[in-house]
Design an enzyme around this catalytic site. Structure first.
Site, PDB file in Angstrom:
ATOM      1  N   TYR A  53      41.747  38.821  47.841  1.00 32.07           N
ATOM      2  CA  TYR A  53      42.701  38.297  48.829  1.00 32.07           C
ATOM      3  C   TYR A  53      42.360  36.848  49.170  1.00 32.07           C
ATOM      4  O   TYR A  53      43.241  35.982  49.197  1.00 32.07           O
ATOM      5  CB  TYR A  53      42.636  39.171  50.082  1.00 32.07           C
ATOM      6  CG  TYR A  53      43.615  38.852  51.158  1.00 32.07           C
ATOM      7  CD1 TYR A  53      43.236  38.061  52.249  1.00 32.07           C
ATOM      8  CD2 TYR A  53      44.909  39.351  51.132  1.00 32.07           C
ATOM      9  CE1 TYR A  53      44.129  37.781  53.270  1.00 32.07           C
ATOM     10  CE2 TYR A  53      45.805  39.071  52.152  1.00 32.07           C
ATOM     11  CZ  TYR A  53      45.400  38.288  53.219  1.00 32.07           C
ATOM     12  OH  TYR A  53      46.292  38.006  54.231  1.00 32.07           O
TER      13      TYR A  53
ATOM     14  N   SER B  49      46.554  32.182  55.116  1.00 29.86           N
ATOM     15  CA  SER B  49      45.675  33.098  55.859  1.00 29.86           C
ATOM     16  C   SER B  49      44.428  32.358  56.330  1.00 29.86           C
ATOM     17  O   SER B  49      44.120  31.274  55.830  1.00 29.86           O
ATOM     18  CB  SER B  49      45.261  34.236  54.910  1.00 29.86           C
ATOM     19  OG  SER B  49      44.113  34.911  55.383  1.00 29.86           O
TER      20      SER B  49
END
Ligand code: NAP
Ligand code: GCO
Length: 266
Positions: free
Chosen positions: A160, A147
């Protein structure tokens, strides 16, 4: 040498986790078009059935299984079942993931652990389950879906970002430990992609205007658009194919240039 053949996945078995829809579905569909046999899992039979129907709509005969990727017992059983019913896994894509957008000091430890469990512990469990057969077979490809948050932070995504930062390093470590067995482990770092996971960030406002975060991402992206899951297909086929047999421990960012750009002046 016909270089295009290097991108073929003919005869390969690819397992993409959490691939009933979204990014995983786009990657698995591209693998099928490149010749691979597709295997995917999701967390319940209803989602697996929906996924099978989605693949069938594209003319793809996929193999779907129910498995919670955080459960090591279920994962071990899944890999044994796939090897028996489909074949040894040549390509593993650790795609399944969740996000919780909560300010860190308001997030419970249980919520933090849940994100780490799916986004980091599960890729460890899945990779550990497929590597022994890849070693026996003499090759393997592991692709971890990282990500922007493998490199950058932002408010409310502490768990996250910690998970995706860890996943970047797990990728480099699998490369380091298993490269000698001809296993290539790389990551794909998508930018901001239009999927159910980011739908809350793109909702049209009551006055009909674009969501502030939507406008923010457009200003931060040189290509001035959100990515589509299909933007990841080519990079994913490359990293799963013989064309990348000497690419290892690399995170390929597919972000429209976000990481290179300070952002449009307001
Ligand atoms: P998504 O639309 O939320 O899909 C995630 C998939 O993972 C769903 O099928 C979900 O199934 C499955 N999943 C979640 N927990 C699971 C578990 N414990 N066991 C098995 N399957 C599970 O997300 P996405 O946008 O396609 O993202 C896919 C991956 O790309 C994620 O790792 C995400 O972090 C990453 N990513 C996304 C973006 C983006 O902008 N969208 C950008 C960078 C990276 P359920 O429906 O049952 O939850
Ligand atoms: C968020 C988004 C991002 C994207 C992606 C960016 O809330 O900031 O969900 O985390 O999902 O990971 O690469």
């Amino acid at each position: 040498m016909d270089y295009l053949n290097q991108f073929s996945l003919e005869g390969k078995v690819a397992l993409v986790t959490g691939a009933s829809y979204g990014i995983g579905f786009a990657i698995a569909s591209a693998y099928a078009k490149a010749g691979a046999t597709i295997v995917f899992n999701d967390i319940n039979q209803d989602l697996v059935n929906k996924g099978l129907a989605n693949y069938e709509e594209l003319g793809i005969k996929a193999h779907g299984y129910v498995c919670d990727v955080t459960n090591e017992e279920q994962v071990t059983a899944l890999i044994a079942q796939i090897e028996k019913e489909v074949g040894v896994i040549d390509i593993l894509v650790n795609n399944a993931g969740i996000i919780k957008r909560i300010p860190m000091c308001e997030m419970t430890a249980a919520e933090f652990r849940q994100v780490i469990d799916v986004d980091l512990n599960a890729p460890f469990i899945m990779s550990k389950a497929v590597i022994p057969s890849m070693i026996k077979k003499g090759h393997g490809k592991i692709i971890n879906i990282c990500s922007m948050m493998s490199e950058l932070g932002r408010e409310t995504v502490s768990a996250y970002a910690a998970a995706k930062g860890g996943l970047k390093m797990l990728t480099k470590n699998i490369c380091s430990e298993y490269g000698k067995y001809n296993i290539q482990c790389n990551g794909i770092g998508p930018g901001y992609i239009a999927t159910p996971q980011t739908a809350p960030l793109r909702e049209t406002q009551p006055d009909g205007s674009r969501h502030p975060f939507d406008q923010f991402i457009i200003a931060k992206t040189p290509q001035e658009r959100w990515g589509n899951p299909e933007d990841l297909s080519g990079p994913a086929v490359f990293l799963a194919s013989d064309a990348s047999n000497f690419v290892n421990g690399h995170i390929l960012y597919v972000d429209g240039g976000i990481l290179a750009y300070i952002g449009k002046q307001p």
